[in-house]
Each structure stands twice: as structure tokens, then as C-alpha cells.
Design an enzyme around this catalytic site. Sequence first.
Site, PDB file in Angstrom:
ATOM      1  N   GLU A   1       0.827  -1.212   0.000  1.00 52.94           N
ATOM      2  CA  GLU A   1       0.000   0.000   0.000  1.00 52.94           C
ATOM      3  C   GLU A   1       0.860   1.259   0.000  1.00 52.94           C
ATOM      4  OE1 GLU A   1      -3.370   0.691  -0.153  1.00 52.94           O
ATOM      5  OE2 GLU A   1      -3.323  -1.359  -0.904  1.00 52.94           O
TER       6      GLU A   1
ATOM      7  N   CYS B   1     -18.082  -0.458 -17.452  1.00 52.88           N
ATOM      8  CA  CYS B   1     -18.225  -0.184 -16.012  1.00 52.88           C
ATOM      9  C   CYS B   1     -19.473  -0.856 -15.447  1.00 52.88           C
ATOM     10  CB  CYS B   1     -18.280   1.327 -15.790  1.00 52.88           C
ATOM     11  SG  CYS B   1     -18.509   1.761 -14.064  1.00 52.88           S
TER      12      CYS B   1
ATOM     13  N   CYS C   1     -16.418   3.754 -19.735  1.00 57.24           N
ATOM     14  CA  CYS C   1     -17.756   3.639 -19.136  1.00 57.24           C
ATOM     15  C   CYS C   1     -18.532   2.448 -19.690  1.00 57.24           C
ATOM     16  CB  CYS C   1     -18.524   4.934 -19.331  1.00 57.24           C
ATOM     17  SG  CYS C   1     -17.682   6.350 -18.577  1.00 57.24           S
TER      18      CYS C   1
ATOM     19  N   CYS D   1     -12.526   3.200 -14.412  1.00 58.54           N
ATOM     20  CA  CYS D   1     -12.828   4.617 -14.172  1.00 58.54           C
ATOM     21  C   CYS D   1     -11.501   5.373 -14.075  1.00 58.54           C
ATOM     22  CB  CYS D   1     -13.668   4.766 -12.902  1.00 58.54           C
ATOM     23  SG  CYS D   1     -14.445   6.391 -12.767  1.00 58.54           S
TER      24      CYS D   1
ATOM     25  N   CYS E   1     -24.716   6.170 -13.121  1.00 56.40           N
ATOM     26  CA  CYS E   1     -23.585   7.083 -12.895  1.00 56.40           C
ATOM     27  C   CYS E   1     -23.979   8.503 -13.296  1.00 56.40           C
ATOM     28  CB  CYS E   1     -22.368   6.634 -13.706  1.00 56.40           C
ATOM     29  SG  CYS E   1     -20.998   7.812 -13.619  1.00 56.40           S
TER      30      CYS E   1
HETATM   31  S1  SF4 Z   1     -19.719   5.034 -15.734  1.00 56.33           S
HETATM   32 FE1  SF4 Z   1     -19.164   6.513 -14.167  1.00 56.33          FE
HETATM   33  S2  SF4 Z   1     -18.162   5.334 -12.564  1.00 56.33           S
HETATM   34 FE2  SF4 Z   1     -18.229   4.049 -14.388  1.00 56.33          FE
HETATM   35  S3  SF4 Z   1     -16.289   4.417 -15.461  1.00 56.33           S
HETATM   36 FE3  SF4 Z   1     -17.751   5.863 -16.312  1.00 56.33          FE
HETATM   37  S4  SF4 Z   1     -17.488   7.704 -15.067  1.00 56.33           S
HETATM   38 FE4  SF4 Z   1     -16.549   6.031 -13.916  1.00 56.33          FE
END
Ligand code: SF4
Length: 371
Positions: free
Chosen positions: A36, A201, A198, A191, A207
Site C-alpha cells: 500500500e 463499467c 464507461c 474509471c 452514474c
Molecule cells: S460510468 Fe461513471 S463510474 Fe463508471 S467508469 Fe464511467 S465515469 Fe466512472
Amino acid sequence: MTGDFVSRVLAWFDDHGRHDLPWQADRSPYRVWVSEIMLQQTQVVTVIPYFERFMAHFPAVTDLADAPLDEVLHLWSGLGYYARARNLHRAAGVIRDRHGGRFPEAFDDVVNLPGIGRSTAGAILALARGQHHPILDGNVKRVLCRHRGIEGWPGRRAVETTLWEMADAFTPEENVAEYTQAMMDLGATVCRRGRPECSACPVSADCVALSRGRQRDLPAPRPRRERPLRHSRMLLVTDAAGRVLLERREPTGIWGGLWAFPELAPDETPEAWVSGCLGAEATSTETWPELRHGFTHFELAVTPHRVAIAGQPGIVMEDGRWLWYNPESPARIGTAAIVGRLLAGIAGKNDNETGSGERDESDGQVRVAGR
Ligand code: SF4
């Protein structure tokens, strides 16, 4: 809503998260702690060889505590932000002396160790022990700011407080280790800061940043400020045997505890310095092109002065502060990257690179969590 967010993140982690990083095998608090700290300003791919070398040298926290600081800094050389290495070494001493050589498992004990803040303490205990603690590193901040549409620079206290509350509310009671790693991985691989992916995601459906087309605006950047320019004149003294004079820096400040070149006062000449400090005569001097080095709070302009002297003087200031360094058989010492490059230039290996850009390796606060 939070439960749904968590289950989508966990399902994504099963298929797309990172499961075979070196510190994920044998997840002891000690190994997770070292990883970390190394990861705070540095990408995974860079950290892996450093982590493996570090663990080979210091397999237990007591090995780290008992090692000379120079050895620790040597193994850290090139990773930058050397306060991290000094704090690791200090904290290992505290663990040896106050916790019987066992990494503590109470949050208050962990967060009181040198160099460990709330998020790092939470990450260590969540990842290594499955304890219920939220984390808020750069990756998690980015995901939360975008997903929940949080405005304002996350370094502002009010914004940070909101994000901690949110991180706490999202952190599940079960599968904490998986969720913690999943959020780090989501921020690092999907992200991303520059180009979030996205379409891949797991939480894109709700989002806020995506729905408003504001992914590039969030999180809000730190307000701009001018970094002052400081100047340093470094003295690269070589003797007739090709050895180079190094000086150990004070324990605090930039490059604290590392070996570097002596610095000239603004009105001092290289000839006067070698005469006054070494009783030696300069046989040749040359000034190399200026180097720039970016720190968190300022920019450093370094002018290297190369000075060759006759003979092989001993050290007249013998107090552990000075070292005649032989570039042909390097001692195991910690040097800042800029010093390493100049040493390479002296050795004739790297003359053409001394003017190239350098990455920030100041001992300042975390600027980028670059996992
Ligand atoms: S949808 Fe939103 S949370 Fe997901 S990668 Fe895109 S900006 Fe990030």
C-alpha cells in the site's frame, strides 16, 4: 441503493478484478502495508519488482526494523517520495519495540504508525484481516465523485468529509477485502483518470457523471497555483581514481537521508570549495546544462559543476556524512534519481540524458494515486 452498487462491483471484480498481484499471495498485514505504501504514488507495474526485492530482503517486519536505513533507501532508490521509505523503517521499529514484532490489528494502533493515514490503515486491515473499514484513496475518490456527481476539489475538507461518509456507507459488512480491492481496481482499470471506459463499467447505469457527460470534469482538479522556482548548484567532485564525493543529506527535507552531491553557496566557486574543504587543487572544471526537477511545492533548477582534482584525498570531514563513491563498484546506498543520473553522466554512460525530464519524487503529499 448501496447494496446494489456493492453487488455490481463485487460481481465485476470476480471476472475482471486483479487476483494475482504478489501481495495478494500470503496476505499478511506486513506485506499489504508495504504494498500500500509503495502504491501510493506509483503504478502497479512499477511497484511489483520493487515489492519483490523488498520482501526478499526483509521477509518479516523485524528484518525491516533491524536493517540500516541506508539499505532500505537503497532498495527504494528510483521509486521516489523517500519519506515513504523512511516512515516504513521508523514504523517497523515501533512495531518491533511496542508491539512485540507483530503488526498491530487495532485500527488506532495502525493509524498511529508513522506514514499511515486513515485510508491506508483501513486498506491494510480490510485487505489483510477483512475488518470493516472504508478507504478513500485516489481511485475510490474518483469513482465516488463521478458516480455520485460530487462537485468540488476532493482535497477541500467539506468535499472530503462527504466522500468519507459515502465511502463508509458503501463499504459492506461482508466481503470487505474483495470490495476494497474491487474499488481500487475499478478506479485503476475502468474509471481511469484520463479516459474512463464507461462501457465496461459495472455501475454505469446510474452514474451521474456519465448521464451528464461530465466524466472529464469530475473529480474537480486542485486549484492551480504557481510553483516557485528554487536554484541549487551541485558540485560533482572526482578525484584521480574516478571516485565521486557524496554527502549524506539531513534526515528531513528533500532527499532526507539520501546521498547527494555537496551544494555550493551562491557566491562560492568550485575551486574555492575543493581547496577549502578538501585541501585539493582543481585540475579542471566545467559547468553542465541545467536540470529541472519538479517537486510538489516547488520546481528545482540544478546547475551541476564538474570538478576534477589531483590525487586521492582522504575525507577530511570524517563523520559518516561524506563518502568517496566509486561508480565502477557502487556502494549499496540510497540516492535520489537526479543524483543517479548525474553519476551515470560522470561514468560516461549517460551523458546525453542528463537534461531530460524527471518525474516528481518529492517528499510531499500524495498527488496522484497511480495504480
Ligand atoms: S460510468 Fe461513471 S463510474 Fe463508471 S467508469 Fe464511467 S465515469 Fe466512472
